[in-house]
Design a protein around this motif. Structure first.
Motif, PDB file in Angstrom:
ATOM      1  N   VAL A   1       9.029  -4.387   2.290  1.00  0.00           N
ATOM      2  CA  VAL A   1       7.664  -4.686   2.111  1.00  0.00           C
ATOM      3  C   VAL A   1       7.208  -5.606   2.306  1.00  0.00           C
ATOM      4  O   VAL A   1       7.329  -6.362   2.063  1.00  0.00           O
ATOM      5  CB  VAL A   1       7.502  -4.064   1.084  1.00  0.00           C
ATOM      6  N   TYR A   2       6.533  -5.920   3.649  1.00  0.00           N
ATOM      7  CA  TYR A   2       5.287  -6.618   4.123  1.00  0.00           C
ATOM      8  C   TYR A   2       4.042  -6.857   2.902  1.00  0.00           C
ATOM      9  O   TYR A   2       4.379  -7.941   2.595  1.00  0.00           O
ATOM     10  CB  TYR A   2       5.498  -6.590   5.933  1.00  0.00           C
ATOM     11  N   SER A   3       2.830  -6.213   3.871  1.00  0.00           N
ATOM     12  CA  SER A   3       1.925  -6.651   3.239  1.00  0.00           C
ATOM     13  C   SER A   3       1.874  -6.173   1.827  1.00  0.00           C
ATOM     14  O   SER A   3       1.967  -5.031   1.057  1.00  0.00           O
ATOM     15  CB  SER A   3       0.996  -6.136   3.739  1.00  0.00           C
ATOM     16  N   PRO A   4       1.071  -7.527   1.284  1.00  0.00           N
ATOM     17  CA  PRO A   4       0.875  -6.663  -0.659  1.00  0.00           C
ATOM     18  C   PRO A   4      -0.432  -5.994  -0.444  1.00  0.00           C
ATOM     19  O   PRO A   4      -0.513  -5.519  -1.643  1.00  0.00           O
ATOM     20  CB  PRO A   4       0.333  -7.925  -1.486  1.00  0.00           C
ATOM     21  N   LEU A   5      -1.094  -5.640   0.527  1.00  0.00           N
ATOM     22  CA  LEU A   5      -2.193  -4.578   0.217  1.00  0.00           C
ATOM     23  C   LEU A   5      -2.023  -3.334   1.194  1.00  0.00           C
ATOM     24  O   LEU A   5      -1.412  -3.358   2.012  1.00  0.00           O
ATOM     25  CB  LEU A   5      -3.349  -5.513   1.695  1.00  0.00           C
ATOM     26  N   ILE A   6      -2.690  -1.725   0.526  1.00  0.00           N
ATOM     27  CA  ILE A   6      -2.469  -1.240   1.133  1.00  0.00           C
ATOM     28  C   ILE A   6      -3.466  -0.799   2.127  1.00  0.00           C
ATOM     29  O   ILE A   6      -4.460  -1.376   2.209  1.00  0.00           O
ATOM     30  CB  ILE A   6      -3.057   0.022   0.172  1.00  0.00           C
ATOM     31  N   PRO A   7      -3.248  -0.300   3.008  1.00  0.00           N
ATOM     32  CA  PRO A   7      -3.925  -0.332   4.305  1.00  0.00           C
ATOM     33  C   PRO A   7      -5.133   0.545   3.993  1.00  0.00           C
ATOM     34  O   PRO A   7      -4.102   2.316   3.215  1.00  0.00           O
ATOM     35  CB  PRO A   7      -3.401  -0.140   5.619  1.00  0.00           C
ATOM     36  N   GLU A   8      -6.243   1.009   4.267  1.00  0.00           N
ATOM     37  CA  GLU A   8      -7.225   2.180   3.979  1.00  0.00           C
ATOM     38  C   GLU A   8      -6.613   3.764   4.156  1.00  0.00           C
ATOM     39  O   GLU A   8      -5.978   3.477   5.850  1.00  0.00           O
ATOM     40  CB  GLU A   8      -8.393   1.956   4.757  1.00  0.00           C
ATOM     41  N   GLY A   9      -6.656   4.181   3.786  1.00  0.00           N
ATOM     42  CA  GLY A   9      -6.243   6.004   4.127  1.00  0.00           C
ATOM     43  C   GLY A   9      -4.687   6.389   3.803  1.00  0.00           C
ATOM     44  O   GLY A   9      -4.681   7.212   4.333  1.00  0.00           O
TER      45      GLY A   9
ATOM     46  N   TRP B   1     -12.773   3.889  -5.001  1.00  0.00           N
ATOM     47  CA  TRP B   1     -12.169   3.110  -4.130  1.00  0.00           C
ATOM     48  C   TRP B   1     -11.035   5.258  -3.082  1.00  0.00           C
ATOM     49  O   TRP B   1     -10.178   4.791  -2.407  1.00  0.00           O
ATOM     50  CB  TRP B   1     -10.321   3.276  -5.283  1.00  0.00           C
ATOM     51  N   LEU B   2     -11.880   6.097  -3.069  1.00  0.00           N
ATOM     52  CA  LEU B   2     -11.643   7.605  -2.214  1.00  0.00           C
ATOM     53  C   LEU B   2     -10.889   7.472  -1.258  1.00  0.00           C
ATOM     54  O   LEU B   2     -10.091   7.679  -0.993  1.00  0.00           O
ATOM     55  CB  LEU B   2     -12.405   8.404  -3.251  1.00  0.00           C
ATOM     56  N   GLU B   3     -11.844   6.448  -0.466  1.00  0.00           N
ATOM     57  CA  GLU B   3     -11.315   6.680   1.064  1.00  0.00           C
ATOM     58  C   GLU B   3      -9.867   5.836   0.922  1.00  0.00           C
ATOM     59  O   GLU B   3      -9.418   5.772   2.619  1.00  0.00           O
ATOM     60  CB  GLU B   3     -11.792   5.884   1.633  1.00  0.00           C
ATOM     61  N   TYR B   4      -9.264   5.225   0.222  1.00  0.00           N
ATOM     62  CA  TYR B   4      -7.829   4.438   0.230  1.00  0.00           C
ATOM     63  C   TYR B   4      -6.801   5.750   0.022  1.00  0.00           C
ATOM     64  O   TYR B   4      -5.704   5.566   0.915  1.00  0.00           O
ATOM     65  CB  TYR B   4      -7.098   3.880  -0.597  1.00  0.00           C
ATOM     66  N   VAL B   5      -7.055   6.506  -0.107  1.00  0.00           N
ATOM     67  CA  VAL B   5      -6.220   8.137  -0.166  1.00  0.00           C
ATOM     68  C   VAL B   5      -6.031   8.402   0.953  1.00  0.00           C
ATOM     69  O   VAL B   5      -6.992   8.330   1.678  1.00  0.00           O
ATOM     70  CB  VAL B   5      -6.311   8.896  -1.129  1.00  0.00           C
ATOM     71  N   LYS B   6      -4.466   8.691   1.007  1.00  0.00           N
ATOM     72  CA  LYS B   6      -4.510   9.357   2.677  1.00  0.00           C
ATOM     73  C   LYS B   6      -4.520  11.111   2.744  1.00  0.00           C
ATOM     74  O   LYS B   6      -4.413  11.875   1.675  1.00  0.00           O
ATOM     75  CB  LYS B   6      -2.734   9.116   2.539  1.00  0.00           C
ATOM     76  N   GLY B   7      -5.045  11.561   3.744  1.00  0.00           N
ATOM     77  CA  GLY B   7      -4.689  13.070   3.666  1.00  0.00           C
ATOM     78  C   GLY B   7      -3.697  13.384   2.621  1.00  0.00           C
ATOM     79  O   GLY B   7      -2.633  13.006   2.993  1.00  0.00           O
TER      80      GLY B   7
END
Lengths: 198, 597
Positions: free
Chosen positions: A67-75, A91-97
């Motif tokens: 794992v590189y980034s500690p942050l999850i990209p939006e979506g 935080w809904l926009e963070y979940v992926k399709g």
């Protein structure tokens, strides 16, 4: 330490969201312990500091071979574990399709709503369900049934565990590692109660 | 053994493993947990200082005496410590000295987002920037080594995302480092002008050697990949670049002062297009451009706020850099179609700002100040939240200790404000840098009123002890400063102690002192509600007498709301502090409801 599961380490990104004081930090700690036993590389990012003052809290947990980034990209979050309804919406926009939202049915009004300066949105669950597979958990009730309202976080964790590629035994030993002995029974029961939910 | 650690825990561990014996700092998010963790290791001495300047001075003394030293603070704390820091590069060190500057891009809990990489350049001290916990641990060791080898203090700069993110670290045993012998050397340590000039020259020589070192240090390295795009990056941005552009050529800079000119030139020559990805200011970019190289940075990436992998991906795309899609190709954007394939408008999401806790003793003070319509110059701490709506009991907040000086300034500018202005400052903040402001006011004939919000702790950062609490960072008993005697000794004649939960008493005290025409200090004393839980039953509402007037809402208490035109008290979170009982004009809020157990 790491028991070989034989399975490949499927990357999973989890967002835990809620309100200061709901036990999100402990839940993410248990998750990280279980994932470590399963041999994952892990990054956890949390924002606290003002959290104790009733603010919005978010913890991001990322598991993978590397794992590189500690942050999850939006979506791109696979799962959002929401300890409160409004925070799930925030935080809904963070979940992926095709992703999953596990949401506690509990409602905690923020101060602007208490003071009549803002509206608490209606039909949050419906909004969530239209974006992702949504499981609503009455975590507070379940925790009370197990003997302590404060174990609601571990009820939610149980529901999350059911959807994770980590064996049940790792979760149980992670709870033993992270929870003080005198609360262990309640938390074990709370976890099982969440795990049993579909 | 491998452990999952935050950057802060890893820095503490690194200091322990690499023989640091003295750790000193002032709490400040996101730096606080470094010393709290360091204090738990055996064989070390850890201390909270009243402010960062003192912390660095103590650290310099310990280094002078030969110990390895860790000094910790948040980015704005370095401003306070800047005075000794600027000379510390001249004197250099004896035992290795590492100063941690924990920066806060995005201002998660800070009043500004200054980029402290400039402090390294300004003070001419080497700087390292870790990008995860393992690097944080290792760089403490490297920084100590560089400090001793080049005779300079070293800055270790973290950001919130490194300080408060957990990743795996490999733990090693402690390496005991003996004290370096103390040797009297006035030309090195006594900075009178004649000696200072010599050290200034010596500093340039040390910097020249460092410039050679930074070209070869293992923390500055190139990983070659696709040569069409080369990215220079440091700190947490490195992780975002690795994730978003897995195939790109990267020059990772772990040491960012001095910057490696040769390495940068070599990297630039090997790629078609050169980019710099860095949070906040164009610190690396300007250096690269100064070398006469063509480079893109802030033209596409913002110079403020925190980066995220999503932002890095978006900005790279906008700049025409080919970026691979994440994972399965789904969900590359924030706007996702729902299960029915339609995008749907989401309702507005109300903010959830932090608030003063239920039972917080500061609440009463801000309620009264607002009611009396006073000008309130404020300060840094939990109580700064008393300035937010609906409370709005504070007019200004600039930096630690500013409240008293600003109140005096108001009086200087407009004498009619003298009797309408009060300064509010917490106990820890008063010890940090309020004392000097109060001395100034008294000495210069001010008439101001200072309210010291004394909750017996440093609450905002998580209840750290300070010179007034009677306990040290390592848990030992200590003499507690007598605030009343202290402010009297500074020349304040009017000193009184009030209970901040007694609205009538508080109102009278503030009115009298503001009108007094002489410097005065009101100590509003009651322990933090999270520190000392008082076992009082929650308040109950008499539905018959409640008129729904909403006066109680002005307290901004998370336990109170108005539902169906009547006040409602959440018995689970109410602490029974009784403020709302005093505020209700109709007697509808009553003490002694059903116990919340």
């Amino acid at each position: 330490m790491a028991e070989a599961t034989g399975a490949a380490l499927v990357p999973v990104d989890i967002l835990m969201v809620g309100v200061g004081g709901q036990g999100i930090i402990l839940a993410s700690k248990i998750l990280a312990h279980a994932a470590r036993t399963a041999g994952y590389d892990i990054k956890v990012s949390e924002i606290h500091g003002m959290a104790q003052r009733g603010g919005s809290v978010v913890t991001q947990v990322r598991l993978g071979e590397r794992v590189y980034s500690p942050l999850i990209p939006e979506g791109e979050a696979d799962i959002i574990l929401a300890f409160e309804q409004l925070e799930a919406l925030r935080w809904l926009e963070y979940v992926k399709g095709g992703g999953t939202i596990i949401v506690n049915s509990q409602v905690i009004y923020p101060v602007p709503v208490l003071a009549g300066m803002a509206q608490y949105p209606e039909n949050i669950i419906a909004h969530l369900s239209r974006r992702a597979h949504t499981l609503v958990v009455d975590a507070l009730d379940k925790a009370l049934e197990c003997g302590n309202a404060r174990a609601a976080n571990v009820v939610l964790l149980g529901s999350l565990a059911r959807r994770m590629p980590i064996p049940l035994s790792y979760w149980l030993s992670a709870i033993e590692d992270c929870v003080p002995a005198r609360y262990l029974e309640v938390n074990r029961a709370a976890f099982q109660s969440g795990y049993a939910l579909c | 053994m491998k452990e999952l650690m935050t950057g802060n825990e890893a820095i503490a561990r690194g200091a322990y493993e690499h023989g640091v014996t003295v750790g000193v700092g002032y709490p400040g998010t996101p730096s606080t947990e470094i010393l709290e963790n360091f204090a738990r290791y055996p064989g070390i001495k850890a201390q909270w200082a009243p402010n960062e300047k003192v912390a660095l001075e103590v650290g310099m003394g310990a280094s002078l005496a030969g110990a390895r030293v860790l000094v910790t603070m948040k980015h704005v704390g370095v401003n306070v410590a800047a005075d000794p820091l600027m000379t510390a590069a001249y004197t250099g060190v004896n035992g290795g000295l590492v100063l941690v500057s924990a920066d806060d891009p995005g201002m998660h809990s800070s009043q500004n987002e200054q980029d402290n990489r400039f402090y390294a350049r300004f003070a001419r001290v080497p700087m390292f920037e870790p990008s995860d916990s393992q690097e944080a641990l290792d760089m403490v060791g490297l920084a100590l080594q560089v400090s001793e080898e080049f005779d300079l203090p070293v800055i270790l700069r973290t950001t919130t995302r490194v300080a408060h993110s957990q990743s795996m670290v490999e733990l090693k045993e402690r390496n005991e480092v003996p004290l370096r012998p103390y040797r009297k050397d006035t030309k090195k340590w006594l900075m009178v002008p004649a000696f200072g000039r010599l050290r200034r020259q010596a500093l340039e020589e040390r910097l020249q050697k460092l410039k050679a070192y930074t070209e070869t240090t293992p923390v500055n390295f190139i990983s070659w990949g696709d040569r069409r795009v080369g990215v220079i990056t440091s700190g947490i941005s490195y992780q975002y670049v690795r994730e978003v552009l897995p195939g790109a050529s990267i020059l990772k800079l772990g040491m960012t002062f001095p910057l490696p000119e040769g390495l940068i030139r070599q990297f630039a020559a090997g790629v078609e297009r050169l980019l710099v990805v860095e949070e906040l200011d164009p610190y690396i970019e300007e250096f690269v451009r100064g070398l006469g190289l063509e480079v893109t940075g802030k033209k596409i990436f913002p110079a403020w706020n925190e980066f995220t992998p999503g932002l890095v991906r978006r900005k790279l795309k906008e700049a025409g850099v080919p970026v691979p899609s994440p994972g399965d190709g789904e969900g590359t954007d924030a706007c996702l179609p729902g299960a029915d394939g339609q995008l749907e408008e989401l309702p507005p999401v109300p903010g959830r700002p932090p608030v003063l806790c239920p039972g917080c003793p500061h609440r009463g003070v801000f309620y009264v100040l607002r009611k009396l319509k006073l000008v309130v110059t404020g300060d840094i701490g939990c109580y700064t939240l008393g300035g937010l709506p609906p409370m709005e009991g504070m007019d200004s907040c600039v930096c630690m200790g500013a409240s008293i000086g600003m109140a005096h300034g108001c009086e200087l500018a407009d004498s009619s404000l003298a009797r309408r202005t009060v300064a509010v400052i917490g106990d820890s903040t008063f010890f940090h840098s309020g004392i000097t402001g109060l001395i100034h006011m008294v000495y210069n004939g001010g008439h101001g009123t200072v309210i010291i919000l004394d909750n017996r702790t440093t609450a905002m950062t998580g209840h750290q002890d300070h010179p007034g609490t009677g306990k040290t960072l390592m848990g030992e008993p200590a003499p507690a400063v007598d605030l009343e005697a202290l402010v009297r000794a500074l020349g304040v004649g009017r000193v009184r102690v009030v209970d901040p939960l007694d609205i009538a008493g508080l109102t009278q005290a503030i009115q009298e002192e503001a009108a007094a025409g002489a410097p005065s200090v009101i100590i509003a004393r009651r322990p933090c509600a999270l520190l000392q839980r008082e076992n009082r039953p929650p308040v109950r509402v008499d539905g018959e007498t409640c008129t729904g007037c909403k006066t109680c809402l002005k307290l901004s208490c998370p336990a109170i709301s108005v539902q169906d035109k009547k006040a409602a008290v959440d018995a689970i979170i109410c602490t029974g502090c009784g403020l709302c009982v005093q505020v209700c004009k109709f007697g509808a809020l009553k003490e002694g409801g059903e116990n919340n157990g």
